[in-house]
Scaffold this active site. Sequence first.
Site, PDB file in Angstrom:
ATOM      1  N   ASP A  27     -29.634  21.411 -24.240  1.00 46.00           N
ATOM      2  CA  ASP A  27     -31.512  20.772 -25.261  1.00 46.00           C
ATOM      3  C   ASP A  27     -32.121  20.690 -24.237  1.00 46.00           C
ATOM      4  O   ASP A  27     -32.183  21.378 -22.723  1.00 46.00           O
ATOM      5  CB  ASP A  27     -30.839  18.605 -25.008  1.00 46.00           C
ATOM      6  CG  ASP A  27     -31.758  18.332 -26.028  1.00 46.00           C
ATOM      7  OD1 ASP A  27     -33.302  18.744 -27.078  1.00 46.00           O
ATOM      8  OD2 ASP A  27     -31.626  16.604 -26.355  1.00 46.00           O
ATOM      9  N   GLU A  28     -33.437  20.358 -24.341  1.00 41.05           N
ATOM     10  CA  GLU A  28     -34.701  20.921 -23.421  1.00 41.05           C
ATOM     11  C   GLU A  28     -34.325  19.490 -22.415  1.00 41.05           C
ATOM     12  O   GLU A  28     -34.894  19.382 -20.792  1.00 41.05           O
ATOM     13  CB  GLU A  28     -35.820  20.177 -23.747  1.00 41.05           C
ATOM     14  CG  GLU A  28     -36.608  18.243 -24.530  1.00 41.05           C
ATOM     15  CD  GLU A  28     -36.122  18.384 -25.464  1.00 41.05           C
ATOM     16  OE1 GLU A  28     -35.439  18.221 -25.554  1.00 41.05           O
ATOM     17  OE2 GLU A  28     -36.703  17.369 -26.220  1.00 41.05           O
ATOM     18  N   VAL A  29     -34.082  18.141 -22.484  1.00 37.22           N
ATOM     19  CA  VAL A  29     -34.073  17.198 -21.438  1.00 37.22           C
ATOM     20  C   VAL A  29     -32.972  16.243 -21.797  1.00 37.22           C
ATOM     21  O   VAL A  29     -32.719  14.991 -22.845  1.00 37.22           O
ATOM     22  CB  VAL A  29     -35.589  16.446 -21.556  1.00 37.22           C
ATOM     23  CG1 VAL A  29     -35.822  15.396 -22.978  1.00 37.22           C
ATOM     24  CG2 VAL A  29     -36.007  15.032 -20.317  1.00 37.22           C
TER      25      VAL A  29
ATOM     26  N   ASP B  74     -33.159  12.450 -20.535  1.00 37.81           N
ATOM     27  CA  ASP B  74     -33.725  11.181 -20.145  1.00 37.81           C
ATOM     28  C   ASP B  74     -32.763   9.977 -20.296  1.00 37.81           C
ATOM     29  O   ASP B  74     -32.271   9.951 -18.530  1.00 37.81           O
ATOM     30  CB  ASP B  74     -34.929  11.278 -21.567  1.00 37.81           C
ATOM     31  CG  ASP B  74     -35.482  10.307 -21.143  1.00 37.81           C
ATOM     32  OD1 ASP B  74     -35.543   9.430 -20.078  1.00 37.81           O
ATOM     33  OD2 ASP B  74     -36.914  10.186 -22.280  1.00 37.81           O
TER      34      ASP B  74
ATOM     35  N   TYR C 268     -44.670  18.815 -23.839  1.00 36.00           N
ATOM     36  CA  TYR C 268     -43.520  19.946 -23.886  1.00 36.00           C
ATOM     37  C   TYR C 268     -44.488  20.949 -25.189  1.00 36.00           C
ATOM     38  O   TYR C 268     -45.321  20.207 -25.472  1.00 36.00           O
ATOM     39  CB  TYR C 268     -42.253  20.810 -24.357  1.00 36.00           C
ATOM     40  CG  TYR C 268     -41.265  20.109 -24.016  1.00 36.00           C
ATOM     41  CD1 TYR C 268     -40.375  20.858 -22.529  1.00 36.00           C
ATOM     42  CD2 TYR C 268     -41.103  19.013 -24.160  1.00 36.00           C
ATOM     43  CE1 TYR C 268     -40.194  20.448 -22.064  1.00 36.00           C
ATOM     44  CE2 TYR C 268     -39.746  18.014 -23.528  1.00 36.00           C
ATOM     45  CZ  TYR C 268     -39.211  19.103 -22.025  1.00 36.00           C
ATOM     46  OH  TYR C 268     -38.193  18.676 -21.559  1.00 36.00           O
TER      47      TYR C 268
END
Length: 205
Positions: free
Chosen positions: A110-112, A114, A185
């Site tokens: 995944d990108e982040v 959080d 992003y």
Amino acid sequence: MAKSYISYNQIHQSIRDAVERYKINSEFKPDLMITITGGGLVPSRILRTFLDKRNDRNVPIQAIGLSLYEEIEADQAAGGTGENIEVRKTQWLNLPEQMSLLNRNILLVDEVDDTRKTLAYAVDELIKDIQAEEVRQGMEPGSSDTKLGVFVLHNKLKPKKRELPDHIMKNYFACVDLPDKWLVYPWDAIDIEEHTELSKSPSPK
């Protein structure tokens, strides 16, 4: 909240550095990626460029869809706080019959990271799928040689709302740890040239 603009070049270099730093090819040796659609799609494809082939083939990428932030935004737009919104599936694995999850080294991408709610939900559901397949094969749950790891572009250094199991944290790979900022992003950009220029500016404190 301060915004930090992330360019494609920065993402590309961060992934390459992380693969080398964590010795992912020599130690984890992934042979299957599962990407969380939305943020994880582009990082997964870039990541595959730096992963060693397995059996002379590129590491395959499977996609799952989870809804959290869209639901939170909708709840907030309706006057709610979004605090009680839970993750739900919008798309899940549909593996061909010949592709098993067992005895694989699987990277969830995944990108982040959080709040960690989405990642923890995905990990829980994947573990359930792995254990169900073990049972169908006449095995005890958890007895196959299956490794599950997590790869994220960015880990926000903030209290998390969920935790990952200890055996997952042993294979947790974050390209960059950073303070809690609003990350912008490039795949969300309307004007990519403007976005790239903004990424060159020092992030506001």
